[in-house]
Motif scaffolding. Structure first.
Motif, PDB file in Angstrom:
ATOM      1  N   ILE A  88       3.597   0.773  -7.157  1.00 48.55           N
ATOM      2  CA  ILE A  88       2.599  -0.547  -6.795  1.00 48.55           C
ATOM      3  C   ILE A  88       3.480  -1.656  -6.487  1.00 48.55           C
ATOM      4  N   ASP A  89       2.813  -2.752  -6.156  1.00 43.54           N
ATOM      5  CA  ASP A  89       3.315  -3.911  -5.953  1.00 43.54           C
ATOM      6  C   ASP A  89       2.682  -5.166  -6.557  1.00 43.54           C
ATOM      7  N   MET A  90       3.419  -6.116  -6.901  1.00 43.62           N
ATOM      8  CA  MET A  90       3.192  -7.163  -8.026  1.00 43.62           C
ATOM      9  C   MET A  90       2.647  -8.626  -7.305  1.00 43.62           C
ATOM     10  N   SER A  91       2.534  -8.267  -5.862  1.00 46.02           N
ATOM     11  CA  SER A  91       2.480  -9.849  -5.112  1.00 46.02           C
ATOM     12  C   SER A  91       0.827 -10.147  -5.437  1.00 46.02           C
ATOM     13  N   ASP A  92      -0.114  -9.173  -5.670  1.00 51.01           N
ATOM     14  CA  ASP A  92      -1.456  -9.603  -6.040  1.00 51.01           C
ATOM     15  C   ASP A  92      -1.798  -8.517  -7.065  1.00 51.01           C
ATOM     16  N   TRP A  93      -2.787  -8.731  -7.784  1.00 50.31           N
ATOM     17  CA  TRP A  93      -3.283  -7.713  -8.878  1.00 50.31           C
ATOM     18  C   TRP A  93      -3.802  -6.531  -8.126  1.00 50.31           C
ATOM     19  N   ILE A  94      -4.337  -6.576  -6.908  1.00 47.96           N
ATOM     20  CA  ILE A  94      -5.185  -5.312  -6.554  1.00 47.96           C
ATOM     21  C   ILE A  94      -4.434  -4.310  -6.020  1.00 47.96           C
ATOM     22  N   HIS A  95      -2.996  -4.666  -5.904  1.00 46.92           N
ATOM     23  CA  HIS A  95      -1.940  -3.468  -5.747  1.00 46.92           C
ATOM     24  C   HIS A  95      -1.396  -2.630  -6.570  1.00 46.92           C
ATOM     25  N   GLY A  96      -1.820  -2.812  -7.949  1.00 48.18           N
ATOM     26  CA  GLY A  96      -1.436  -2.185  -8.981  1.00 48.18           C
ATOM     27  C   GLY A  96      -1.136  -2.246 -10.375  1.00 48.18           C
ATOM     28  N   GLU A 120       0.666  -1.129   0.278  1.00 51.10           N
ATOM     29  CA  GLU A 120      -0.047  -0.043   0.046  1.00 51.10           C
ATOM     30  C   GLU A 120       0.870   1.165   0.194  1.00 51.10           C
ATOM     31  N   LYS A 121       1.990   1.198  -0.777  1.00 51.61           N
ATOM     32  CA  LYS A 121       2.726   2.371  -0.628  1.00 51.61           C
ATOM     33  C   LYS A 121       2.102   3.607  -1.214  1.00 51.61           C
ATOM     34  N   SER A 170      -8.055   0.313  -2.509  1.00 54.89           N
ATOM     35  CA  SER A 170      -6.799  -0.434  -2.866  1.00 54.89           C
ATOM     36  C   SER A 170      -6.007   0.393  -3.387  1.00 54.89           C
ATOM     37  N   ASN A 171      -4.594   0.043  -3.400  1.00 50.39           N
ATOM     38  CA  ASN A 171      -3.433   0.757  -3.866  1.00 50.39           C
ATOM     39  C   ASN A 171      -3.681   0.833  -5.318  1.00 50.39           C
ATOM     40  N   LEU A 231      -1.851   9.083   2.510  1.00 46.39           N
ATOM     41  CA  LEU A 231      -2.306   9.439   3.924  1.00 46.39           C
ATOM     42  C   LEU A 231      -1.353  10.511   4.373  1.00 46.39           C
ATOM     43  N   LYS A 232      -0.084  10.215   4.092  1.00 49.72           N
ATOM     44  CA  LYS A 232       0.921  11.364   4.632  1.00 49.72           C
ATOM     45  C   LYS A 232       0.571  12.696   3.964  1.00 49.72           C
ATOM     46  N   ARG A 233       0.045  12.729   2.957  1.00 51.35           N
ATOM     47  CA  ARG A 233      -0.306  14.306   2.318  1.00 51.35           C
ATOM     48  C   ARG A 233      -1.325  14.776   2.772  1.00 51.35           C
TER      49      ARG A 233
END
Length: 488
Positions: A273-281, A234-235, A251-252, A241-243
């Motif tokens: 993004i993260d490629m561990s699962d489709w929902i992350h980008g 969730e980068k 989802s991301n 969130l920070k901004r």
């Protein structure tokens, strides 16, 4: 209690089964009738076989019917639930493929962005047909529960033009709350209280309390950054969130395509993004996931049928809103959830005509929204950008005005960050021509669009996207599931 529930698009087999079992977990609802309808007889046969097996195994009086005749299914229905995907995976593939030619890299493409806008153009005429049938043959005062995306556009059209009492339902809020509870170390979700408000897929946790203690931005950022999984998956959400100071429900991957900043340059996408699962980008991630899921279900149908013999367990009732809303309306047991309805002043700094997603309470008197919520200014600004796109998209779908459709796509945040006006004009022409069989309202515009495409000088490219994975075979899926079993 005995009444009728119609499910349109019941061939969405897994989701229909979830709604069915959730509703039957309400003790008073075991004598209801479920009327399933879909354009696919094959899909209807599969889902009816599964639901019949559940009824038989649990010795219930529940009645299940299935028909491709939608009006017949809707006759006398007190509740109508829609989970349709107009054009199926074939049209959806074009929602992803064609924008990629113009540099627009989508993860899901079903809410706004180029794909979501065209998805809405396919859905809205059909939604209005549903509403006409509900007005004419359903029970007086029947309620329409829309689960289909693009949520805001479909719900907007049903309320403004379909003249049917409509509630849009999604599960993004619940999933976001589960994440927050986990990173904060809550023993159960019941320890977390929250107010979440905005528009569908851009809803914001504007107030968070863990066991009554207010959770601020800094504590939440630190909790997410310390989490071994979410800190990687969730980068982008953490950066927002920070901004912005508040966490987004979505989802991301979804959130990345609603904003103009994170997917506009291919070399930047991998950073967020993260490629561990489709929902992350992942590029076209939900299309790949949907395709694999469909193939898996067709191949493993005997196993799905066998699993339907298990006893119903009310403890496993899901957090999908539908069954809880019906329970509250019929029994008076109050339910608090987050619902998609016309704003009309519920959120003070969003337009009155917009479809918002915000907290409400349900009882025998209906859905009662919590009014007077004011979003942080940055959250309101991003929501308003999407609302303007949604409004133009709905009005284009109703009128068949291809110029208004092009303006809607031009004003989409991600498309506008990537494409020139000339590229948008050609991209929309290409999408309308390619999807013409699902876009009857644009029939008169298609010949001229074809002529413009024939003499166009706008350059495109054959591009799979910045982060694409191939659709896996059944054997590959089976091997992955076996590996996961061994790890567990």
């Amino acid at each position: 209690m005995s009444f009728k529930i119609a499910i349109i698009g019941a061939g969405s087999v897994g989701f229909t089964k979830k709604l069915f079992t959730d509703i039957l977990c309400v003790p008073e609802f075991q004598d209801v009738e479920f009327a399933l309808t879909d354009i696919s007889e094959h899909n209807l046969e599969m889902i009816k076989a599964i639901l019949d097996r559940i009824v038989e195994s649990n010795r219930l009086p529940t009645r299940v019917t299935a028909t491709t005749d939608r009006r017949r299914a809707l006759e006398g229905a007190r509740y109508v639930i829609s989970c349709v995907r107009v054009g199926g995976l074939e049209a959806y593939a074009e929602d992803i493929r064609i924008p990629l030619k113009y540099g627009v890299d989508q993860c899901v493409g079903d809410t706004i962005c180029a794909g979501g806008i065209l998805y809405g153009q396919r859905n809205i005429p059909v939604i209005l047909d549903f509403c006409k049938d509900i007005r004419e043959v359903a029970a007086p005062g029947a309620k329409f529960l829309n689960y289909a995306n693009p949520m805001a556009m479909n719900t907007w059209a049903a309320i403004e033009y379909g003249r049917v009492e409509t509630i849009g339902l999604c599960h993004g809020v619940q999933h976001g709350a589960e994440q927050i509870a986990e990173v904060l170390g809550a023993k159960s979700l019941s320890e977390l209280d929250y107010i979440c408000s905005g528009i569908n897929h851009q809803t914001w946790f504007v107030d968070l309390r863990l066991n009554g203690r207010r959770i601020g931005k800094d504590e939440l950022v630190a909790a997410f950054e310390a989490h071994p999984v979410f800190s990687q998956q969730e980068k982008l959400r953490i950066d927002v969130l920070k901004r912005f100071g508040v966490y987004s429900t979505e989802s991301n991957g979804h959130l990345s395509e609603y904003l103009p900043w994170y997917r506009k340059r291919p070399d930047e996408i991998a950073r967020w993004i993260d490629m561990s699962d489709w929902i992350h980008g992942e590029t076209g991630g939900y299309l790949r996931h949907s395709t694999e899921t469909r193939h898996w279900f067709e191949t493993e149908f005997p196993q799905f049928l066998a699993s339907a013999e298990k006893p119903l367990d009310p403890a496993k009732r899901s957090n999908e809103h539908a069954s809880h809303i019906l329970e509250a309306l019929e029994t008076g047991r109050v339910y608090r959830g987050h619902f998609n309805v016309k704003n009309s002043g519920v959120i003070t700094n969003l337009p009155a005509d917009a479809i918002i997603e915000s907290p409400g309470f349900v009882d025998r008197f209906g859905i009662n929204m919590v009014a007077g919520i004011t979003l942080p200014e940055a959250c309101a600004a991003t929501c308003i950008s999407s609302i303007n796109v949604q409004r133009m998209s709905v009005h284009a779908a109703i009128s068949g005005d291809i110029d208004l459709l092009k303006l809607a796509v031009l004003h989409d945040p991600l498309v506008g960050a990537v494409c020139t006006p000339e590229e948008v004009w050609q991209m929309v022409d290409e999408m309308v021509v390619t999807q013409a069989r699902w876009l009857p309202q644009y029939a008169d515009a298609v010949p001229a669009a074809k002529e413009r495409l024939a003499r166009s000088t706008v350059r495109t490219r054959d591009w799979a996207g910045a982060a694409r994975r191939n659709v896996r075979s059944i054997d590959e899926l089976r091997a992955e599931k076996e590996t996961l079993k061994q790890v567990v």
